[in-house]
Write a protein that holds these residues in place. Sequence first.
Motif, PDB file in Angstrom:
ATOM      1  N   TRP A   1      -3.544   9.793  -6.725  1.00 61.52           N
ATOM      2  CA  TRP A   1      -4.857   9.192  -6.256  1.00 61.52           C
ATOM      3  C   TRP A   1      -5.990  10.345  -5.878  1.00 61.52           C
ATOM      4  N   GLU A   2      -7.203   9.630  -6.112  1.00 66.29           N
ATOM      5  CA  GLU A   2      -8.017  10.812  -5.827  1.00 66.29           C
ATOM      6  C   GLU A   2      -8.802   9.848  -4.732  1.00 66.29           C
ATOM      7  N   CYS A   3      -9.082   9.400  -4.680  1.00 65.00           N
ATOM      8  CA  CYS A   3     -10.185   8.587  -3.647  1.00 65.00           C
ATOM      9  C   CYS A   3      -8.973   7.497  -3.324  1.00 65.00           C
ATOM     10  N   CYS A   4      -9.290   6.551  -2.300  1.00 61.92           N
ATOM     11  CA  CYS A   4      -9.425   4.780  -1.886  1.00 61.92           C
ATOM     12  C   CYS A   4      -9.440   3.795  -2.901  1.00 61.92           C
ATOM     13  N   LYS A   5     -10.683   4.246  -3.524  1.00 58.57           N
ATOM     14  CA  LYS A   5     -10.873   4.059  -4.805  1.00 58.57           C
ATOM     15  C   LYS A   5     -10.169   2.909  -5.582  1.00 58.57           C
ATOM     16  N   GLU A   6      -9.527   4.701  -5.923  1.00 57.91           N
ATOM     17  CA  GLU A   6      -8.541   4.194  -6.794  1.00 57.91           C
ATOM     18  C   GLU A   6      -7.033   3.560  -6.435  1.00 57.91           C
ATOM     19  N   ILE A   7      -6.719   3.202  -4.972  1.00 58.84           N
ATOM     20  CA  ILE A   7      -5.530   2.526  -4.877  1.00 58.84           C
ATOM     21  C   ILE A   7      -5.462   1.515  -4.483  1.00 58.84           C
ATOM     22  N   TYR A   8      -7.629   1.330  -3.508  1.00 58.25           N
ATOM     23  CA  TYR A   8      -6.888  -0.329  -3.492  1.00 58.25           C
ATOM     24  C   TYR A   8      -7.347  -1.114  -5.218  1.00 58.25           C
ATOM     25  N   TYR A   9      -7.828  -0.847  -5.991  1.00 60.09           N
ATOM     26  CA  TYR A   9      -7.763  -0.889  -7.676  1.00 60.09           C
ATOM     27  C   TYR A   9      -6.372  -1.559  -7.937  1.00 60.09           C
ATOM     28  N   GLU A  10      -5.376  -0.418  -7.649  1.00 55.51           N
ATOM     29  CA  GLU A  10      -4.713  -0.950  -8.234  1.00 55.51           C
ATOM     30  C   GLU A  10      -2.819  -2.153  -6.984  1.00 55.51           C
ATOM     31  N   ALA A  11      -3.359  -1.960  -6.044  1.00 57.27           N
ATOM     32  CA  ALA A  11      -3.026  -2.312  -4.651  1.00 57.27           C
ATOM     33  C   ALA A  11      -3.998  -3.938  -5.090  1.00 57.27           C
ATOM     34  N   VAL A  12      -4.446  -4.042  -5.120  1.00 61.70           N
ATOM     35  CA  VAL A  12      -5.834  -5.619  -5.342  1.00 61.70           C
ATOM     36  C   VAL A  12      -4.565  -6.362  -6.490  1.00 61.70           C
ATOM     37  N   LYS A  13      -4.337  -5.697  -7.404  1.00 65.55           N
ATOM     38  CA  LYS A  13      -3.799  -6.006  -8.723  1.00 65.55           C
ATOM     39  C   LYS A  13      -1.539  -7.019  -8.142  1.00 65.55           C
TER      40      LYS A  13
ATOM     41  N   LEU B   1       0.900  -1.075   0.072  1.00 61.15           N
ATOM     42  CA  LEU B   1      -0.048  -0.246   0.439  1.00 61.15           C
ATOM     43  C   LEU B   1       0.401   1.424  -0.569  1.00 61.15           C
ATOM     44  N   LEU B   2       1.895   1.151   0.776  1.00 60.49           N
ATOM     45  CA  LEU B   2       3.154   2.148   1.134  1.00 60.49           C
ATOM     46  C   LEU B   2       3.574   2.536  -0.631  1.00 60.49           C
ATOM     47  N   ASP B   3       3.797   1.642  -1.169  1.00 58.92           N
ATOM     48  CA  ASP B   3       4.276   1.587  -3.027  1.00 58.92           C
ATOM     49  C   ASP B   3       3.687   2.396  -3.641  1.00 58.92           C
ATOM     50  N   VAL B   4       2.414   1.972  -3.685  1.00 58.11           N
ATOM     51  CA  VAL B   4       1.122   2.236  -4.387  1.00 58.11           C
ATOM     52  C   VAL B   4       0.791   3.831  -3.975  1.00 58.11           C
ATOM     53  N   ILE B   5       0.714   4.660  -2.549  1.00 56.39           N
ATOM     54  CA  ILE B   5       0.803   5.447  -2.762  1.00 56.39           C
ATOM     55  C   ILE B   5       1.502   6.587  -3.070  1.00 56.39           C
TER      56      ILE B   5
ATOM     57  N   ILE C   1      -5.872  -7.772  -0.643  1.00 58.98           N
ATOM     58  CA  ILE C   1      -6.104  -7.054   0.102  1.00 58.98           C
ATOM     59  C   ILE C   1      -7.409  -6.273  -0.095  1.00 58.98           C
ATOM     60  N   GLY C   2      -7.714  -6.184   1.659  1.00 59.98           N
ATOM     61  CA  GLY C   2      -9.069  -5.193   0.860  1.00 59.98           C
ATOM     62  C   GLY C   2      -9.451  -3.590   1.354  1.00 59.98           C
ATOM     63  N   MET C   3     -10.935  -3.642   0.882  1.00 62.25           N
ATOM     64  CA  MET C   3     -10.524  -1.869   0.721  1.00 62.25           C
ATOM     65  C   MET C   3     -11.012  -1.456   2.115  1.00 62.25           C
ATOM     66  N   ALA C   4     -11.145  -1.774   3.400  1.00 58.66           N
ATOM     67  CA  ALA C   4     -11.020  -2.004   4.422  1.00 58.66           C
ATOM     68  C   ALA C   4      -9.872  -1.849   5.514  1.00 58.66           C
ATOM     69  N   THR C   5      -8.452  -2.383   4.644  1.00 53.78           N
ATOM     70  CA  THR C   5      -7.362  -2.579   4.453  1.00 53.78           C
ATOM     71  C   THR C   5      -6.481  -1.122   4.179  1.00 53.78           C
ATOM     72  N   VAL C   6      -7.607  -0.621   3.112  1.00 52.37           N
ATOM     73  CA  VAL C   6      -7.194   0.431   2.032  1.00 52.37           C
ATOM     74  C   VAL C   6      -7.445   1.631   3.226  1.00 52.37           C
ATOM     75  N   TYR C   7      -9.038   1.671   3.740  1.00 51.88           N
ATOM     76  CA  TYR C   7      -9.292   2.997   4.703  1.00 51.88           C
ATOM     77  C   TYR C   7      -8.407   2.678   6.071  1.00 51.88           C
ATOM     78  N   ARG C   8      -7.934   1.849   6.328  1.00 50.00           N
ATOM     79  CA  ARG C   8      -7.168   1.606   7.615  1.00 50.00           C
ATOM     80  C   ARG C   8      -5.953   2.535   7.449  1.00 50.00           C
ATOM     81  N   MET C   9      -5.030   2.226   6.539  1.00 50.94           N
ATOM     82  CA  MET C   9      -4.241   2.515   6.083  1.00 50.94           C
ATOM     83  C   MET C   9      -3.751   3.648   6.022  1.00 50.94           C
ATOM     84  N   MET C  10      -4.846   4.198   4.920  1.00 45.23           N
ATOM     85  CA  MET C  10      -4.989   5.796   4.931  1.00 45.23           C
ATOM     86  C   MET C  10      -5.070   6.541   6.492  1.00 45.23           C
TER      87      MET C  10
END
Length: 84
Positions: A33-45, A24-28, A50-59
């Motif tokens: 990014w404009e929103c957590c969903k964009e970060i999620y879509y890249e991270a899940v690749k 997530l740090l590497d992606v961020i 990695i779940g969406m909740a993980t992205v929100y918790r990381m932020m």
Amino acid sequence: MSQEQVEKALQKNGKRITQQRKILLDVILNGQWECCKEIYYEAVKRDPTIGMATVYRMMTTLEEVGVMERRCVFRVRDEIELPS
């Protein structure tokens, strides 16, 4: 801020540096990014577990340790389509 600096800030605040957090740090840090969903879509690749909740918790965690700040941004579009 480099990934190493962010990891040190997390560790200093008692946060573990897991593989998912590293991804997530590497992606961020390496994108715009404009929103957590964009970060999620890249991270899940990179890691499908990695779940969406993980992205929100990381932020939230990055915000808590002072690495990131939350902003609400509105922008005027370059072009708009008007109804005919």
